[in-house]
Write an enzyme that holds these catalytic residues in place. Structure first.
Site: not given
Lengths: 486, 97
Positions: A83, A158, A182
């Site tokens: 990420k 996310s 997330s």
């Protein structure tokens, strides 16, 4: 036969050792798939060039019969996506924000150091909601990621870029971060296994902070075994994150034989999509038929969890993002005065959602409101922790659906509060610090707008388990049971 | 109910600005979230003494230089928007007049 990029970590590791393909061929298969599919999915913000030295070193170790280090051996030569809020020295880390578009990491996150030592390869950095604030990737400054199961729908967030990258077989596995769901929510919406470890199990050093008392890094993977392999590789005490737990606490509370599963049925009476609830009931019944015990449990304060989260998280967000002022790094706009420099840099650098949460955080921490909001939320957090601890006297794990519904369409949740409700089941694990996993429990059918009015599409949904602190082993066991009965 | 002026003031405190055309919508959304988290008021809070506080401990490292001076200087300074040698250039905030 599966193409190498479609494999799990366990399958790829065995393929590498059986000489079915080389580290280079595995890398190329993933990089090729990533490049081909990214124009449609926007899962990666950047796909890295192959690190020749790392590829060679991994191949050499495999040829020599693997490393002697044991478990982390599995990751030798395996491409992993990370990420965009996890620092890799020398690479850009923008956290999905215009604020950090030009920011180059000056050191490796602790998890990256560990993965490098384990011989894993870094394929690229994945898209995310800005500073990890969102449940759809629609808040990324670089455009949303699409769900590989239906590109008219969100992949969740996310960590939506990581989820889409794994689900579309652009990578073998990925790392995400989880502050309120997330990792687990996007894993559920894309048909993956996602783990949020115990708070303090994995170092946050080198993770761009969102809510410091809630954030954890964890895996998004194609199987429970893969999630376990990545978790084992990244966990451990780290002096650079003083909240990490001492190794001697890490005794991996295990459970042998049949499991006892608690379900807070009372919380599921309303608000959960009928087909999701039906699938959940069937999964729970299948566990019961396999000889495991299911108990109805009560967690009354859960009704307040999301409200408490939307006080504590913005408070921490407004504090953490205060450091981004356009002075030392990141977006630096200049006006007439120093105050202008701050104002213009922060206003242009932060997107709407980041600004909204900064304002909320500033509000709940301001004199006159801190007692009504922040202190109350902190108390709710303590009550929640106690309720869960009491429930764990009776059961090994607690189960509910990861989300109330499958993946939604882009723009469907434009009202902030409706987006926040996406995390209603997942936030509690962050508030209590307890580990939690989402495992695919099947698919539900939905009409597809991309196929016209007559088409339908199968969308994955997940079952969610919570365990006591450091009892990740129970989550893996429960997850594997679901994989067997599904 | 939050007023537009209150939202503007919060924004100023947080060093961000909200354009006038955004202010109406921002205030409404802000209000909706505050109303939602307001349900915490109805939570029957147990007395503080019945709740175990989280274990807190101080973490201090031994005195000493963790890295040799200058090890990371160039990497960090390279991120500066504007530099003079190893110094960060910012606006003058104290005037000599």
């Amino acid at each position: 036969m599966k193409a190498p990029n479609e494999m799990t970590i366990v399958e790829a590791a065995s393929g590498l050792r059986a000489r079915e393909f080389s580290v280079r061929e595995l890398w190329d298969a993933c990089a090729e798939a990533a490049k081909t599919k990214n124009s449609e999915l926007n899962a990666f913000l950047e796909i890295f060039e192959a690190d020749e030295a790392a590829l060679k070193a991994a191949q050499k170790k495999i040829d020599a019969g693997g490393s002697p280090s044991g478990k982390s051996d599995l990751l030798l030569g395996i491409p992993i996506a990370t990420k965009d809020n996890i620092l890799i020295e020398g690479k850009t880390a923008s956290a999905g924000s215009k604020m950090l578009t030009n920011y180059r990491a000056t050191y490796d996150a602790a998890v990256i150091e560990k993965l490098k030592a384990a011989g894993a390869l870094f394929l690229g950095r994945t898209n995310m909601d800005e500073f990890a604030m969102g449940s759809s990737t629609e808040h990324s400054a670089f455009g949303p990621t699409k769900n590989p199961h239906d590109t008219s729908r969100v992949p969740g967030g996310s960590s939506g870029g990581s989820a889409a990258a794994v689900a579309a077989h652009m990578t073998i596995a990925a790392l995400g971060s989880d502050t309120g769901g997330s990792i687990r929510q996007p894993a559920a919406l894309t048909g993956l296994v996602g783990l949020k470890p115990t708070y303090g199990a994995v170092s946050r050093s080198g993770l761009i902070a969102m809510g410091s008392s809630l954030d954890q890094i964890g895996p998004l993977a194609k199987s429970v075994a893969d999630a376990r392999a990545l978790y084992e590789a990244i966990r451990g005490r780290d002096l650079n994150d003083s909240q990490t737990l001492p190794e001697d606490l890490n005794a991996q509370k295990s459970t042998s034989g049949k499991m006892s599963v608690g379900v807070p049925w009372g919380l599921l009476e309303k608000g959960v999509d009928a087909s999701v609830l039906e699938l959940f009931r069937r999964t729970i019944s299948a566990l019961e038929s396999a000889g495991h015990t299911v108990r109805d449990i009560s967690l009354p304060t859960s009704a307040y969890a999301l409200a408490a989260y939307y006080v504590i998280m913005p408070a921490e967000v407004s504090t953490n993002l205060a450091r981004l002022d356009g002075m030392r790094y990141g977006l630096a706009k200049r006006g007439k005065t120093l105050l202008d420099d701050y104002l213009i840099s922060r206003t242009e650098g932060f997107g709407q959602e980041a600004r909204r949460r900064i304002l909320l955080g500033t509000f709940v921490l301001s004199a006159g409101y801190i007692d009504a909001y922040y202190r109350k939320a902190d108390a709710a957090r303590a009550v929640l922790r106690r309720e869960y601890e009491e429930a764990f006297q009776q059961v090994d794990v607690i189960a509910f659906p990861t989300t109330a519904a499958p993946a939604f369409h882009f723009g469907e949740k434009s009202d902030p509060l409706s987006m926040y409700l996406e995390d209603i089941f997942t936030v509690t694990a962050n508030l209590t610090g307890m580990p939690a996993i989402s495992v695919p429990m099947g698919t539900v059918s939905r009409p597809s707008i991309t196929l016209g009015t007559t088409g339908s599409v199968s969308l994955p949904v997940g079952i969610h388990f919570t365990a006591p602190p450091l009892a990740e082993a129970r989550l893996f066991k429960a997850g594997e049971l679901v994989e067997q009965v599904r | 109910m939050a007023t537009k002026e209150e939202v503007k003031k919060l924004a100023a405190l947080a060093r961000i600005s909200i354009a006038d055309e955004e202010l109406e919508k921002f205030t409404q959304e802000f209000d909706a979230v505050i109303a939602y988290v307001g349900q915490l008021e109805s939570l029957n809070q147990p007395p503080a003494s019945s709740l175990q506080p989280q274990a807190l401990r101080n973490v201090l490292r031994e005195d000493g230089e963790p890295t040799a001076p200058g090890t990371n200087t160039e990497k960090l300074v390279a991120q500066f928007p504007e530099r003079e040698g190893n110094a960060l250039v910012v606006k003058q905030i104290i005037s000599h007049d």
